[in-house]
Design a protein around this motif. Structure first.
Motif, PDB file in Angstrom:
ATOM      1  N   SER A 275       0.843  -1.185   0.000  1.00 20.87           N
ATOM      2  CA  SER A 275       0.000   0.000   0.000  1.00 20.87           C
ATOM      3  C   SER A 275       0.881   1.240   0.000  1.00 20.87           C
ATOM      4  O   SER A 275       2.089   1.172   0.265  1.00 20.87           O
TER       5      SER A 275
ATOM      6  N   SER B 113      -1.593  -1.796   5.515  1.00 16.44           N
ATOM      7  CA  SER B 113      -1.683  -0.387   5.187  1.00 16.44           C
ATOM      8  C   SER B 113      -2.160   0.383   6.414  1.00 16.44           C
ATOM      9  O   SER B 113      -2.347  -0.171   7.497  1.00 16.44           O
TER      10      SER B 113
ATOM     11  N   HIS C 185      -5.853   7.925   4.172  1.00 16.73           N
ATOM     12  CA  HIS C 185      -5.855   6.851   5.174  1.00 16.73           C
ATOM     13  C   HIS C 185      -5.652   7.368   6.597  1.00 16.73           C
ATOM     14  O   HIS C 185      -5.258   6.604   7.476  1.00 16.73           O
TER      15      HIS C 185
END
Length: 554
Positions: free
Chosen positions: A28, A75, A117
């Motif tokens: 990721s 990730s 994220h």
């Protein structure tokens, strides 16, 4: 030459220096420098999972079979959150798992700025389910944090530990630490109890005439002295997670028949004058929420001081490593223990009678353990999901020969068995791994089947297919007057699913065909699927406690 060594390289070298040979995970945006370091060195096998949840379970299953550190690299944000179920299970099971995840750039972290994220309090989320969680806040501190995390994961009581490595920190160029050339984790030595503690323990054991062992996960490394105690006349039982510490072919090893729902066993407990509990929590799961009446005289050995009386009260507690403590005990009692005449034979008869009575409750499925054991290699891994078959014979009476053959969801979460089994199969190598799952659990993580395909794993997946959540139906029968809402499933034809990747497929429609059919699958090196059509074999009968719970009023 310019120094191109980064913190990402350090992570890769650190893992190899710890003896890690396999890592599970997904590439990721926030972990590429670490995975690049792993890939360029080509010293670690990276198993590409289809999801972080499956990867966390695989790292757990791997750790249980390899008896070493399992590693999952995920990730950030949603990816880290996806590992949570797997890390919770690793915590339940006491598995040493190191979770390494990324983080947004340090200057943006924890500020709610909406970077890619960027989860709210990711570190707190990981800390809530792991033994501990850390963030590497400076490149020069990376090795120290990683060392602390791995050490904690491997220190009893073992469990998962999470480390965040912000993406900017991963890219920082540093001098390669010289200590990596002869690196050793600073694991604390196992505690050996004092002479006075061992003398008191021996005195209490020597006073017993009808003693038994209860072994848990914390006793897995004490198989030798535990077997010697059986040779001296002890009987024994195991928690589900402690099974195989002494081979279950031993005539006085009850395996996972802890007594729940079995008066034949609990009545015998009343005649036992010492229950030596070693490395075991005496969990509610295996004692019907502590309603099983154990022998009154419980003496407990555990490396975790918090285990002292946590569930059942004890008469004496020794804080120490299971193997060292039992070895010290044996030196003091060998040749002195006075077992009551006839007690060993009584315990052996108890095992025969209890197993027969238990199998008699399973209808046509009562023959399945013997059929499978006959065709399964002695060293094969036995991995399972939460199914009616595993809740009954899989956890309790299917005989195991070693503790690292035993892989199942200790926290009783459905859908984990396939992924645990894949991780186990990676660790097992050419040894066969057998995974038993229900159709409901299988479909929860069916995408990970292609992880097994890609890794060319040597495993048989046995799907007990009753077209729904069989365990839920049993609970509904017992507590909701048989109203079976939301428990029937529609799934693909497993034969067609297997054909998508040329996975050899076999089908069982009669009970006596189970063993011979699995044997055909076993003969193939690689991944195979065996479907047991329970709608044709026969409905699984009600089992404890669902056959004894009072009906709820309409």
């Amino acid at each position: 030459m310019a120094n191109d060594y980064t913190v990402g390289d350090l992570v890769a070298e650190f893992l190899a220096a710890c003896g890690v040979t396999t890592v599970f995970g997904i590439a990721s945006v926030h972990n590429i420098p670490m995975l690049d370091g792993i890939g360029r060195r080509n010293a670690i096998r990276f198993v590409m999972t289809r999801g972080e949840l499956g990867g966390a379970h695989m790292a757990d299953g791997y750790a249980r079979v390899a008896q070493s550190l399992g590693v999952i690299i995920s990730s950030t944000g949603p990816g880290a959150a996806n590992t949570i179920g797997g890390l919770i299970e690793a915590r339940f099971a006491g598995s040493p798992v190191l979770h390494i995840t990324g983080q947004t750039a340090t200057k943006f972290a924890d500020r709610g700025l909406g970077t890619v994220h960027d989860a709210y309090d990711q570190l707190g989320m990981m800390a809530s389910v792991c033994k501990s969680a850390y963030r590497i806040r400076a490149a020069h501190h990376a090795l120290g944090v990683l060392t602390q995390a791995a050490t904690e994961a491997l220190t009893p009581p073992m469990g998962p530990v999470s480390v965040e490595v912000p993406i900017d920190v991963q890219r920082v160029k540093i001098e390669r630490p010289a200590m990596l050339d002869n690196f050793v984790l600073p694991l604390p030595p196992p505690r050996t109890p004092s002479d006075s503690e061992l003398d008191e323990l021996a005195e209490r054991v020597l006073a017993a005439r009808r003693p038994m062992l209860w072994l848990g996960n914390g006793a897995k490394g004490a198989g030798g002295p535990a077997a010697k105690l059986l040779d001296l006349g002890f009987g024994m039982v195991s928690s589900f997670n402690g099974r195989g510490t002494v081979p279950e072919t031993h005539p006085r090893n009850l395996g996972g028949l802890t007594g729940t729902g079995m008066p034949i066993i609990t009545d015998f407990y009343k005649t036992v004058d010492l229950c030596l509990v070693v490395g075991c929590r005496l969990r509610g799961h295996e004692t019907n929420d502590f309603n099983v009446q154990l022998p009154a005289n419980i003496v407990q050995i555990d490396s975790d001081p918090m285990a002292n009386g946590r569930t059942y009260p004890n008469q004496y507690f020794v804080c120490g490593d299971a193997n060292a403590t039992l070895a010290g005990l044996l030196r003091r009692i060998d040749g002195k223990l006075g077992i009551a005449s006839g007690y060993p034979r009584e315990f052996e008869q108890l095992k025969r009678d209890a197993q027969a009575a238990f199998l008699d409750t399973l209808g046509v499925y009562g023959s399945f353990p013997a059929q499978l054991r006959k065709v399964m290699p002695e060293d094969a891994i036995w991995a399972r999901d939460v199914t009616q078959n595993n809740t009954t014979w899989g956890n309790r009476v299917f005989p195991l020969n070693a503790p690292n053959q035993n892989v199942y969801p200790v926290g009783a979460g459905i859908g984990q068995g396939l992924c645990l089994g894949i991780g186990a199969a990676v660790a097992a190598g050419d040894r066969k791994t057998v995974v038993m799952t229900g159709d409901g659990g299988f479909y929860l993580n069916v995408g990970e089947l292609w992880t097994a395909v890609q890794e060319n794993l040597n495993m048989v997946v046995v799907v007990m297919n009753d077209r729904g959540y069989g365990v839920i139906k049993r609970i509904q029968d017992a507590t909701a007057q048989g109203r079976r809402y939301y428990a029937d499933l529609t799934g693909p034809e497993l034969s067609k699913l297997a054909a998508l990747s040329d996975i050899p497929y076999f089908r069982v429609e009669q009970a006596d065909a189970f063993g011979p059919t699995v044997a055909k699958a076993m003969a193939i090196h690689g991944l195979t699927i065996v479907e047991v059509d329970m709608t044709r074999v026969g409905e699984f009968p009600p089992y404890y406690p669902f056959n004894q719970l009072p009906k709820q009023p309409a």
